[in-house]
Scaffold this motif. Structure first.
Motif, PDB file in Angstrom:
ATOM      1  N   ASN A 643      44.425  40.957  34.474  1.00 24.57           N
ATOM      2  CA  ASN A 643      43.325  41.882  34.161  1.00 24.57           C
ATOM      3  C   ASN A 643      42.246  41.805  35.235  1.00 24.57           C
ATOM      4  O   ASN A 643      41.096  41.474  34.968  1.00 24.57           O
ATOM      5  CB  ASN A 643      42.753  41.532  32.777  1.00 24.57           C
ATOM      6  CG  ASN A 643      41.630  42.460  32.339  1.00 24.57           C
ATOM      7  OD1 ASN A 643      41.543  43.598  32.786  1.00 24.57           O
ATOM      8  ND2 ASN A 643      40.764  41.975  31.470  1.00 24.57           N
ATOM      9  N   ALA A 644      42.603  42.134  36.468  1.00 20.13           N
ATOM     10  CA  ALA A 644      41.647  42.047  37.577  1.00 20.13           C
ATOM     11  C   ALA A 644      40.421  42.920  37.342  1.00 20.13           C
ATOM     12  O   ALA A 644      39.290  42.521  37.637  1.00 20.13           O
ATOM     13  CB  ALA A 644      42.338  42.439  38.881  1.00 20.13           C
ATOM     14  N   ALA A 645      40.627  44.114  36.792  1.00 21.27           N
ATOM     15  CA  ALA A 645      39.504  45.031  36.562  1.00 21.27           C
ATOM     16  C   ALA A 645      38.509  44.441  35.577  1.00 21.27           C
ATOM     17  O   ALA A 645      37.293  44.623  35.723  1.00 21.27           O
ATOM     18  CB  ALA A 645      40.019  46.371  36.048  1.00 21.27           C
ATOM     19  N   GLY A 646      39.025  43.738  34.562  1.00 17.28           N
ATOM     20  CA  GLY A 646      38.139  43.122  33.580  1.00 17.28           C
ATOM     21  C   GLY A 646      37.235  42.077  34.194  1.00 17.28           C
ATOM     22  O   GLY A 646      36.128  41.822  33.709  1.00 17.28           O
ATOM     23  N   TYR A 647      37.688  41.457  35.274  1.00 13.13           N
ATOM     24  CA  TYR A 647      36.892  40.448  35.977  1.00 13.13           C
ATOM     25  C   TYR A 647      35.892  41.072  36.947  1.00 13.13           C
ATOM     26  O   TYR A 647      34.795  40.549  37.144  1.00 13.13           O
ATOM     27  CB  TYR A 647      37.819  39.492  36.740  1.00 13.13           C
ATOM     28  CG  TYR A 647      38.452  38.434  35.866  1.00 13.13           C
ATOM     29  CD1 TYR A 647      37.971  37.129  35.865  1.00 13.13           C
ATOM     30  CD2 TYR A 647      39.515  38.740  35.031  1.00 13.13           C
ATOM     31  CE1 TYR A 647      38.542  36.156  35.058  1.00 13.13           C
ATOM     32  CE2 TYR A 647      40.092  37.778  34.220  1.00 13.13           C
ATOM     33  CZ  TYR A 647      39.600  36.489  34.226  1.00 13.13           C
ATOM     34  OH  TYR A 647      40.163  35.521  33.415  1.00 13.13           O
ATOM     35  N   ASP A 648      36.277  42.173  37.561  1.00 14.66           N
ATOM     36  CA  ASP A 648      35.481  42.693  38.669  1.00 14.66           C
ATOM     37  C   ASP A 648      34.559  43.856  38.312  1.00 14.66           C
ATOM     38  O   ASP A 648      33.494  44.009  38.912  1.00 14.66           O
ATOM     39  CB  ASP A 648      36.415  43.132  39.804  1.00 14.66           C
ATOM     40  CG  ASP A 648      37.229  41.970  40.353  1.00 14.66           C
ATOM     41  OD1 ASP A 648      36.753  40.817  40.272  1.00 14.66           O
ATOM     42  OD2 ASP A 648      38.350  42.203  40.847  1.00 14.66           O
ATOM     43  N   ASN A 649      34.955  44.678  37.329  1.00 18.46           N
ATOM     44  CA  ASN A 649      34.178  45.885  37.039  1.00 18.46           C
ATOM     45  C   ASN A 649      32.767  45.573  36.570  1.00 18.46           C
ATOM     46  O   ASN A 649      31.842  46.359  36.812  1.00 18.46           O
ATOM     47  CB  ASN A 649      34.888  46.742  35.994  1.00 18.46           C
ATOM     48  CG  ASN A 649      36.112  47.439  36.563  1.00 18.46           C
ATOM     49  OD1 ASN A 649      36.353  47.399  37.763  1.00 18.46           O
ATOM     50  ND2 ASN A 649      36.895  48.070  35.694  1.00 18.46           N
ATOM     51  N   TYR A 650      32.591  44.443  35.884  1.00 16.48           N
ATOM     52  CA  TYR A 650      31.266  44.094  35.364  1.00 16.48           C
ATOM     53  C   TYR A 650      30.801  42.743  35.887  1.00 16.48           C
ATOM     54  O   TYR A 650      30.138  41.981  35.198  1.00 16.48           O
ATOM     55  CB  TYR A 650      31.256  44.164  33.831  1.00 16.48           C
ATOM     56  CG  TYR A 650      31.267  45.605  33.370  1.00 16.48           C
ATOM     57  CD1 TYR A 650      30.086  46.317  33.224  1.00 16.48           C
ATOM     58  CD2 TYR A 650      32.463  46.274  33.178  1.00 16.48           C
ATOM     59  CE1 TYR A 650      30.088  47.653  32.855  1.00 16.48           C
ATOM     60  CE2 TYR A 650      32.493  47.617  32.814  1.00 16.48           C
ATOM     61  CZ  TYR A 650      31.291  48.298  32.653  1.00 16.48           C
ATOM     62  OH  TYR A 650      31.300  49.635  32.309  1.00 16.48           O
ATOM     63  N   SER A 651      31.131  42.474  37.128  1.00 20.25           N
ATOM     64  CA  SER A 651      30.547  41.345  37.853  1.00 20.25           C
ATOM     65  C   SER A 651      29.265  41.816  38.520  1.00 20.25           C
ATOM     66  O   SER A 651      29.248  42.871  39.161  1.00 20.25           O
ATOM     67  CB  SER A 651      31.525  40.846  38.922  1.00 20.25           C
ATOM     68  OG  SER A 651      30.842  40.069  39.891  1.00 20.25           O
TER      69      SER A 651
END
Length: 726
Positions: A643-651
């Protein structure tokens, strides 16, 4: 002087006196909060119930040193001193009794390691003659625990598990392979301690003939390095820290037999990438129960193991599309007489109490409703009653209830509004209640099981008297709807001289992490009185519990699954917009601050909500979940590989280009939890984006950022920033 003039003069004098008294009230100063500790509340510490239920013991500190006194329940009078630290020459800080109350273990010179772990010098005190025996010649050891037969003490030293015979002083080393940053026996590794709330990882069998323990092989876990400052050449501190997606320790359960001196390995299944967060003796000396979870924590298994052979079988399994929360499945009580066990689970959407037989078959769900059991206080098997704390009255409240084991006869025992926690006697005849509300400090009382008051132990009269001399506005609770129509709970602290015709700046305080809760009807601490200081300086302080927080059921909490930061930030922005619509709020001067997850939230809110928030303070923030630990992060986000997007989208690092307002970033360089690396990488990204900001680092301070003058300096710094930038 006629009667009319006398009356008028008297009225004027009374009015003048009242105004004069009001004018004498003081505003809350920083010195009051952080220097003189004016608003610190008292409590009753170190309470342990005695076995007969007619007495409890309490740890007290006197001029000659610490002592443990025995107190009569019905009279509240001290009947005798059980342990006299002054007479023993031991400045101990904690104690525990054996079941027969003939011996006690006391700890002194305790040295904290991480959040829950510590080591210290232990003594065994004979309560009959008052003599003491120092263990291991005063060498510091961990988790010293008396055996049920009272003649041995087990402990951990240098990552190995030992026990000592008290009479002969013979020491037996159970494990031999313990090595720092490689193998740990009988104690938890860093991530289990932090995220599964466990540090000691061994337990005596009920007959004292076996010791079950967890072994952690962290050889392949990547090391994290922190530099410690203050010497000519800074030193490296290396410890094993599994960041999201990286290797965890390999865990296994073992049972040592004291008679045969042999160790049996428990069968935990073929999968090795698992968690083993709990072990329990069932009451049957031949059966050890344990919990097993998969890496993604969406399946929890309750297993029974044969203590002699290590063979195991599945008793109960719980699965979820999101995650199974261990905190909601951790109240496990085994009943006597082969009557099964009591557990809690949120499988129906809210945390409730269940009764199962020994094979795991459900007998009945004991509590139910759209509210949560927050704590299973005790199971009175003799009278077939269960005591628990719940949110049935409101998510903001905590009350004590009793219910029959058949699910009938429910009764509230502490109906007063506020927050109550309970320490119940072993015979279920009495309990000590700690109660507070948003506008009333801690009150500690002794009560009969029926709820009848026996004695007030502490009511913080001095604190109440001190508060009466200050201009303090009560905390006001309110609700508003977020973007999807969900009603959110919040509170507001206004200036004591609030004028609805004026426009005030607002500072929002946020934590917002999964299952957390800040908006409760309970007394605040030091941070709360800092907010009162800000209110006295003309700010309105507001706190909002966003979606994803606790006490409102599984669906409300789990909405943030696989996408941390999105809904929480939306809700904080919605809260700011709601406040900005109020006639007494200056919507151009709304700020937000938070610590840890709250620092993550305040950073995101300032960047994503750049048209709403003017300023933000982020203390010890996570700036990318890629840098946080496996257990916490993967529970809510899965792995970065999945889930790369889950880590990066709201960093926050992803959103630095959106920064318009004023940011103050604060971190401790010795933070073993949320690493200073988080702040460094955010600073680097901000510099690359050509964004100006302010920052402060505190050398060698951990996640709490305290010690010496640190707290005063930190809050003075934040106060100055707020006054300049809000």
């Amino acid at each position: 002087m006629n009667k009319l003039k006398l009356t008028a003069l008297l009225y004027f004098f009374i009015l003048w006196s009242g105004q004069s008294y009001a004018q004498q009230k003081k505003n809350v100063s920083l010195e009051d909060v952080f220097k003189s500790n004016t608003f610190n509340q008292k409590s009753v510490y170190g309470i342990n119930w005695m076995k007969d239920g007619q007495y409890y013991s309490s740890l007290q500190r006197g001029l000659t040193g610490p002592k443990v006194v025995k107190i009569n329940v019905t009279t509240g009078e001290e009947s005798e001193t059980l342990i006299d630290g002054g007479a023993l020459g031991i400045n101990f800080s904690s104690y525990s009794f054996n079941p027969e109350e003939t011996k006690a273990l006391i700890a002194s010179e305790v040295e904290s390691i991480y959040r829950r772990s510590s080591k210290g010098v232990y003594h065994v005190v004979d309560l009959k003659n008052g003599s003491s025996q120092k263990l291991m010649d005063g060498e510091k050891i961990m988790y010293a625990t008396l055996s049920p037969d009272n003649d041995k003490v087990a402990f951990v030293k240098d990552n190995n598990l030992y026990f000592i015979e008290l009479e002969s002083k013979e020491v037996t080393q159970i494990t031999l392979d313990g090595k720092r940053n490689h193998i740990i026996n009988g104690a938890a590794d860093w991530v289990y301690e932090e995220e599964f709330s466990m540090s000691k990882a061994f337990d005596w069998s009920p007959d004292g003939k076996k010791i079950a323990f967890i072994r952690f092989d962290e050889t392949e876990v990547p090391e994290f390095n922190m530099q410690t400052w203050g010497k000519l050449y800074p030193e490296d501190y290396r410890f094993k820290y599994p960041k999201a997606g990286e290797k965890n320790a390999l865990v296994s359960i073992h049972i040592y037999d004291l008679d045969s001196k042999k160790t049996v390995k428990v069968d935990t299944g073929e999968e090795s990438d698992i968690y083993l967060p709990r072990i329990y003796w069932t009451g049957d000396v031949s059966t050890l129960a344990f919990l097993k979870m998969n890496r993604l924590q969406n399946q929890l298994d309750l297993m029974y193991a044969n203590a002699n052979s290590g063979e195991s079988k599945l008793i109960l399994q719980e699965k979820a599309d999101t995650y199974v929360d261990l905190d909601y499945n951790d109240d496990l009580r085994f009943l006597e007489g082969d009557k099964g066990f009591i557990r809690t689970s949120e499988q129906d959407g809210f945390k409730h109490v269940y009764h199962h037989d020994n094979e795991g078959k459900l007998i009945r769900q004991i509590t139910s409703g759209n509210w949560e059991v927050t704590n299973l206080v005790g199971v009175d098997e003799k009278n077939k009653k269960i005591y628990y704390i719940s949110t049935e009255a409101s998510p903001l409240e905590r009350n004590l209830y009793v219910i029959n084991m058949d699910g009938k006869g429910k009764k509230i025992l502490t109906p007063e509004k506020g927050t109550t926690s309970v320490n119940m006697s072993r015979d279920f005849k009495y309990y000590i209640a700690n109660h507070s509300s948003a506008n009333s400090p801690l009150r500690v009382t002794l009560n009969e099981a029926s709820g009848k008051l026996v004695k007030v132990l502490e009511e913080n009269a001095e604190l109440k008297s001190a508060i009466a001399n200050y201009n303090i506005s009560p905390r006001e609770f309110f609700t508003f709807n977020t973007v999807d129509g969900t009603s959110l709970n919040a509170y507001m602290i206004k200036p004591a001289d609030f004028d609805g015709n004026k426009k005030y700046p607002v500072l929002m305080y946020v934590y917002g992490g999964p299952g957390s809760q800040n908006v409760t009807n309970s007394w605040g601490g030091t941070r709360d009185f800092w907010h009162h200081h800000l209110a006295s300086e003309g700010y309105i302080v507001v706190c909002v519990d966003n979606r994803g927080t606790g006490a409102r059921g599984r669906d409300f909490k789990h909405i943030t699954y696989a996408n941390l930061g999105k809904f929480e930030t939306e809700d904080q922005i919605a809260g700011a917009k709601h406040l900005g619509s109020l006639p007494y709020v200056d919507k151009s001067r709304i700020g937000i601050w938070g610590w840890s997850y709250g620092g993550y939230m305040s950073s995101l809110a300032l960047m994503i909500g750049n048209d709403v928030f003017k300023s933000a303070i982020a203390v010890a923030p996570v700036t990318t979940w890629r840098y946080y630990d496996t257990i916490y992060t993967e529970r809510y986000l899965q792995t970065p590989q999945m889930n790369a997007a889950g880590y990066d989208n709201y960093s926050p690092i992803t959103h630095v280009n959106s920064l318009k307002g004023n940011l103050l970033l604060i971190h401790g360089t010795g933070d073993d939890n949320v690493h200073f690396q988080n702040a460094v990488d955010l600073v680097d990204a901000l510099v690359k984006a050509d964004k100006q900001f302010e920052t402060m680092y505190y050398p060698n301070r951990n996640h709490g950022i305290y010690g010496g003058n640190t707290t005063w300096h930190l809050y003075s710094l934040m106060t100055d920033f707020i006054k300049r930038k809000l």
